[in-house]
Design a protein around this motif. Sequence first.
Motif, PDB file in Angstrom:
ATOM      1  N   LYS A  49      12.617  67.251  34.340  1.00 19.57           N
ATOM      2  CA  LYS A  49      11.922  68.469  33.937  1.00 19.57           C
ATOM      3  C   LYS A  49      11.036  68.978  35.072  1.00 19.57           C
ATOM      4  N   PHE A  85       8.029  71.990  35.778  1.00 21.25           N
ATOM      5  CA  PHE A  85       7.123  72.952  35.153  1.00 21.25           C
ATOM      6  C   PHE A  85       6.362  73.678  36.249  1.00 21.25           C
ATOM      7  N   THR A 109       4.924  81.651  34.069  1.00 22.83           N
ATOM      8  CA  THR A 109       5.163  80.243  33.746  1.00 22.83           C
ATOM      9  C   THR A 109       6.664  80.018  33.641  1.00 22.83           C
ATOM     10  N   GLU A 146       9.758  76.783  33.048  1.00 20.72           N
ATOM     11  CA  GLU A 146      10.153  75.386  32.838  1.00 20.72           C
ATOM     12  C   GLU A 146      11.670  75.299  32.937  1.00 20.72           C
ATOM     13  N   ARG A 153      15.027  72.374  33.017  1.00 15.95           N
ATOM     14  CA  ARG A 153      15.433  70.991  32.724  1.00 15.95           C
ATOM     15  C   ARG A 153      16.840  70.735  33.231  1.00 15.95           C
ATOM     16  N   GLY A 171      16.597  76.828  31.445  1.00 16.59           N
ATOM     17  CA  GLY A 171      15.191  77.114  31.709  1.00 16.59           C
ATOM     18  C   GLY A 171      14.703  78.399  31.086  1.00 16.59           C
ATOM     19  N   GLN A 181       9.255  77.277  24.696  1.00 17.62           N
ATOM     20  CA  GLN A 181       9.693  76.023  25.286  1.00 17.62           C
ATOM     21  C   GLN A 181      11.141  75.783  24.903  1.00 17.62           C
TER      22      GLN A 181
END
Length: 357
Positions: A242, A244, A255, A257, A259, A267, A311
């Motif tokens: 992961k 971030f 922001t 994220e 994976r 993402g 998320q």
Amino acid sequence: QIEKGDDAAVGSVSLTDKSLTLRNMLSAVRTRKLGGFNEKTDENFGELVRVFDNAGKIDAQIDTAYAKLLAGELKESLSEPENAYYEDKKAEMIREFNAADIEKLIDENAEITFSNIAAQTDISKGRRNLLGLVSEMSSEEKRKVNNLSYKFIDEFDGDRFAAENEKAVTDALSKKVTKIIENEKMTYDKLNGILAIKKTITLSVKREESKTYDIPFIYDEDKLADLSITIRKGKAEADKGKVFIVLTTNDDKVTSEFRIVNERITGYFRAESRENLENLKAHEDILKKTLSEMNMEIGEISYHLSFGTSQITNSDDIYNDNIKTSDIYRTAKTVTTHVLKVLGIREQEMRAENENK
């Protein structure tokens, strides 16, 4: 709420390998009530909005109570507590305090003090106090910091060079702070502000196990973009592979994220500015093409305005023990470079270099 669920909340938190805090148990209770989600889609706009209007109020009450308790404990530890100073700091903590900042300090084995709490709060907001330092820098000093910051990105291929290059940036900022203190006639207020800046600089250099890096970029002469990258290689199943990323600028906070799951990259991006979000989405093909060079399948990349939380929540994810550390760092490097270019931060730096040549 937690007591009514018996040990369910404790079990849910334990399975995620998070610390057993009231905040995490409360979050687990909410997630279970909604079958794994605490978001809904607004069909009119297509962005995420919060469901729990009252949940933030509960968290705020917990944070405030915790802040008061912590402030009281800190007062007892002061050798010569002065009421005016203490009351001012207590009010500051209650106003700005977030339990996540305390948990971050605890995770990094940092001392829980007024100055560290204030510094961590500023770090989580994108180190806005660095703007005061930027205003004191010459063009050459700004160029030096930027060169070191871009060297950090360009060589972001593993733990060792990342830590060394972050330290080089931190040392350059710290030297400027020292130079200001030594060469200026300092008032108490200015000295207090400069020392607060120095605290955020030194605190941002994370411990070896943290794998979080904070790097500033100066653009348009006096604007600041502060980058935070966290790499999760995987103590827990849910943390394996992961990345971030948080980039805070003068007028936006982006922001991201991403994976890696079974050689498949997915993402999201979240931004406060609709214009920046649309620009990121418009350049998605370029990002996917660069990521595809890692010889992995590229899954969905979603985009959200930041008034909601977002998320990746795929309960069918099966995390692989064989994820390469180099792939995680390459993903972080690719996404970060992409964001810097789309937001115009890296492009400005490149144009400045060409003009100097």
